[in-house]
Every structure is written in structure tokens, then in C-alpha cells.
Write a protein that holds these residues in place. Sequence first.
Motif, short mmCIF file in Angstrom:
data_model
loop_
_atom_site.label_atom_id
_atom_site.label_comp_id
_atom_site.label_asym_id
_atom_site.label_seq_id
_atom_site.Cartn_x
_atom_site.Cartn_y
_atom_site.Cartn_z
N PRO A 62 0.35 4.38 -2.03
CA PRO A 62 0.48 5.44 -3.02
C PRO A 62 -0.70 5.53 -3.99
O PRO A 62 -1.29 4.52 -4.34
CB PRO A 62 1.76 5.06 -3.77
CG PRO A 62 1.83 3.56 -3.64
CD PRO A 62 1.22 3.23 -2.32
N GLU A 107 -0.42 0.35 -6.00
CA GLU A 107 -1.00 1.59 -6.49
C GLU A 107 -2.51 1.56 -6.26
O GLU A 107 -3.21 0.70 -6.76
CB GLU A 107 -0.68 1.70 -7.98
CG GLU A 107 -0.91 3.05 -8.57
CD GLU A 107 -0.34 3.15 -9.99
OE1 GLU A 107 -1.16 3.26 -10.91
OE2 GLU A 107 0.88 3.10 -10.17
N GLY A 121 1.52 10.13 -3.23
CA GLY A 121 2.04 9.22 -4.26
C GLY A 121 1.84 9.71 -5.68
O GLY A 121 0.85 9.35 -6.32
#
Length: 214
Positions: free
Chosen positions: A127, A140, A163
Motif C-alpha cells: 500500500p 506503507e 492504498g
Amino acid sequence: MMIPKLHYIAQGNSGKELLENIQKACTSGIELVQLGIADISEKKFLKIAAEAREITAHYQTRLLIENQFKIAKDIKADGVVLSNKAISPTEVQKQLYTWQMIGAIANTVQDCEALLTKEVDYIGLGPFKHPINEENLNAELGLNGFTLITESLQTETPIIAYGGITTEDVTGLLASGVSGIAVSDEITQNFDAIKVFNQLLKASSTAEQRYTFE
């Protein structure tokens, strides 16, 4: 095979709402819809997917089914998106029509490299922000992560970012080297955002050059 730059990951709290949102996305100009439903019987998924195929076909919008490649073949969807890493793209390819596309989800450069050897049509990378589950809190990627991965891969295969992406993120993501984006929340909350995303994605990514320091 041309992969649209903007993908809508369909959302809805019921099958009815899901189909209504797909209809709204199609009337707002989306070129590709991704359909996946968790915790549902195959029979119910097939029914919703068939109705989604009718809607998308009317608008000449592409429809990709998440993981359920047998359903994708049954309803003659445009292809599949494999988010379940236990499903091999090479095996799925044997099950589908030759014209159906295969996308697959990746989170690391190693994932991407493995998928490139399996000749997927595109890679969904993320994401970008907002990890999907608690176990992935460190996953992330951010702009730096995308830049490092695209520069390392140097591939012609389209990379589609996903994401938590908003319209404000598009210019930076294009500059990081991705080909396009997959969006869920921002579009579901306001289908007019599709027009804005399309305008931004068609804009030249050279408009905002990335600076490299020697």
C-alpha cells in the motif's frame, strides 16, 4: 495490452450497493472496475459478478475479478487480479481465455521480480499508505518506496499503485515511476473524483520533475 491508468476497486456494504457504485463509476467515466467480495459463497459472488459484467459491458468498461478466476472465465470478465499470493499467475493463465488479462498484487521489490518472471500483464503495488491490516503496519511504501522499487525494476510492465490514494497524491506518484493508480475510498465518497483523477493521470508526469542530487 493497454492497461487503463485509473482502476476503481468497487466498494459497498451489500451486493446491491456494490452494483450501484459500479454503475455510478461507469457513468462517471471509469475505464476499469475491480470486483472482490470477502466472506461470500461462490454462488452469490457469481450472481453479483454476472450483474457487474452486464453493467460494465454496457459502458465498455473493463471488469477484473479478484482471485476467483473460474468466475472471471464464466462471466467472460476482462481478467483477474490476484491478491492471494497462494494462487500462481502461471496456473491461472492456463485456466483463462487467451484474451483475459492477469494483474497481481505485490508489496516488495522481491514480489515484483517474482511476478515479472510469470509474465503478468500488470502489477498492483502498495500500500501507498493506510495498510490494509494490522499485521502490515510497516508495509506503507510512500513515495520513496515506490521510487526505489520502480527504479530497481526498470520494467515495461505497468505498475499500478494502490492504498489510500487521493487526488493530491497523483502527481507525486506519477513522478515516482508508476503507470497508474487503483482507488477505492476517494471515488466511492465522490464519483466526480473520477474526472479529476483522469485529468491528473493524463497530465504529463514531466510537469513536476523529480530532482536527483549528485
